[in-house]
Design a protein around this motif. Structure first.
Motif, PDB file in Angstrom:
ATOM      1  N   GLU A  94      48.157  39.680  43.698  1.00  0.00           N
ATOM      2  CA  GLU A  94      46.839  40.206  43.338  1.00  0.00           C
ATOM      3  C   GLU A  94      45.739  39.143  43.479  1.00  0.00           C
ATOM      4  N   GLU A  95      44.631  39.535  44.060  1.00  0.00           N
ATOM      5  CA  GLU A  95      43.406  38.711  44.134  1.00  0.00           C
ATOM      6  C   GLU A  95      43.686  37.265  44.551  1.00  0.00           C
ATOM      7  N   LYS A  96      44.360  37.105  45.663  1.00  0.00           N
ATOM      8  CA  LYS A  96      44.750  35.767  46.124  1.00  0.00           C
ATOM      9  C   LYS A  96      43.839  35.208  47.227  1.00  0.00           C
ATOM     10  N   ASP A  98      40.462  34.900  49.938  1.00  0.00           N
ATOM     11  CA  ASP A  98      39.016  35.065  50.131  1.00  0.00           C
ATOM     12  C   ASP A  98      38.725  35.879  51.385  1.00  0.00           C
ATOM     13  N   SER A 122      45.198  42.322  47.382  1.00  0.00           N
ATOM     14  CA  SER A 122      45.321  40.875  47.502  1.00  0.00           C
ATOM     15  C   SER A 122      44.001  40.147  47.780  1.00  0.00           C
ATOM     16  N   LYS A 124      40.359  38.830  46.841  1.00  0.00           N
ATOM     17  CA  LYS A 124      39.589  38.550  45.625  1.00  0.00           C
ATOM     18  C   LYS A 124      38.319  39.407  45.649  1.00  0.00           C
ATOM     19  N   GLY A 127      35.849  39.169  48.513  1.00  0.00           N
ATOM     20  CA  GLY A 127      36.631  38.777  49.694  1.00  0.00           C
ATOM     21  C   GLY A 127      36.433  39.741  50.863  1.00  0.00           C
TER      22      GLY A 127
END
Ligand SMILES: C[S@@+](CC[C@H](N)C(=O)[O-])C[C@H]1O[C@@H](n2cnc3c(N)ncnc32)[C@H](O)[C@@H]1O
Length: 197
Positions: A94-96, A98, A122, A124, A127
Motif C-alpha cells: 500500500e502507498e509505496k 511516487d 500501491s 502514494k 503519485g
C-alpha cells in the motif's frame, strides 16, 4: 520459462537501449521519489529514469530481461533495483510508489484488472501512473505489439479504471515509434498520466 525470457535471450536489445519517447516527454512530471517500472523488459526506461536522478525499481518476469536491465544500468553507470516479479502473483504494497511507469505491457483482461487495482493500491497520494500502450486499432498497423485484440488496450476501459484520478495527460492517436526491432513505424497508442488524489 515464459516466452519473453526466450525472446530476450539474445545479445541485441529487442526494444533498443534508448527510452520510449513518451517516457522522455513525461519525465519532468515525475517528482524525485520512488519510481516503479512494471513489465520493464530489458530496462531502457528504468535506466533512463535512473540517469535523470530517480530512485528506480524495475519488475519483469523474464530472467533474461532482468539480466539485461542490470547490464544496461552498469553500462550507463546508474543503479536500478531489479526484481524478478510475475504480475499474476505479485503483492502490491500500500502507498509505496511516487510513480508507476507502464510501457507496452499488454495483458489478458484478468491480469490487466489485477494490475490496475494493484497500481492504484500501491501509489502514494499524489503519485502518478504513467503509461503508453497500444490501442486495439494497432492491429491494423502491424508495427509492433501483440497480434491479439484481447491484449490490446481499450482507452475507455483505462479511463474508467482511473475515473477518480486527476488527468494530467491523456492522448489517443498515432505516434511514430522506432524501438529496436520490436516496435518500428507508425503506431496507434494511448498515453496516460493520471495522478492519485
Ligand atoms: C513489449 S515488452 C515491453 C518491455 C518494456 N516495458 C519496454 O517498453 O521496453 C512486454 C513486457 O511485459 C512483460 N510481462 C508480460 N507478462 C508479464 C507478467 N505476467 N509479469 C511480469 N512481466 C510480464 C514481458 O516480460 C515483457 O518484458
Amino acid at each position: 520459462m515464459n516466452k519473453w525470457h526466450n525472446r530476450f535471450s539474445v545479445e541485441e536489445y529487442v526494444f533498443g537501449k534508448e527510452p520510449n519517447a513518451f517516457v522522455v516527454e513525461a519525465e519532468h512530471l515525475i517528482s524525485r521519489g520512488k519510481v516503479l517500472c512494471i513489465a520493464e523488459g530489458e530496462g531502457r526506461n528504468s535506466v533512463y529514469l535512473a540517469t535523470k536522478g530517480h530512485d528506480v525499481t524495475a519488475w519483469d518476469y523474464a530472467p533474461s530481461g532482468i539480466e539485461k536491465i542490470k547490464n544496461l544500468a552498469a553500462e550507463r553507470g546508474v543503479g536500478v533495483k531489479t526484481e524478478l516479479s510475475d504480475l499474476t502473483e505479485v503483492e502490491w504494497e500500500e502507498e509505496k510508489w511516487d510513480a508507476i511507469v507502464h510501457i507496452f505491457g499488454h495483458f489478458p483482461k484478468p491480469l490487466f484488472d489485477r494490475t490496475m487495482a494493484g497500481i492504484q493500491r500501491s501509489l502514494k497520494p499524489g503519485g502518478l501512473y504513467v503509461s503508453e500502450l497500444y490501442t486495439k486499432e494497432q492491429l491494423k498497423y502491424g508495427t509492433g505489439g501483440p497480434g491479439d485484440l484481447e491484449l490490446l488496450c481499450d482507452p475507455k476501459a483505462l479511463l474508467e479504471k482511473f475515473d477518480r484520478y486527476f488527468v494530467k495527460h491523456f492522448f489517443i492517436g498515432e505516434e511514430e515509434r522506432i524501438e529496436g526491432h520490436g516496435h518500428t513505424g507508425l503506431a496507434h497508442v494511448v498515453q496516460s498520466v493520471f495522478q492519485k488524489r
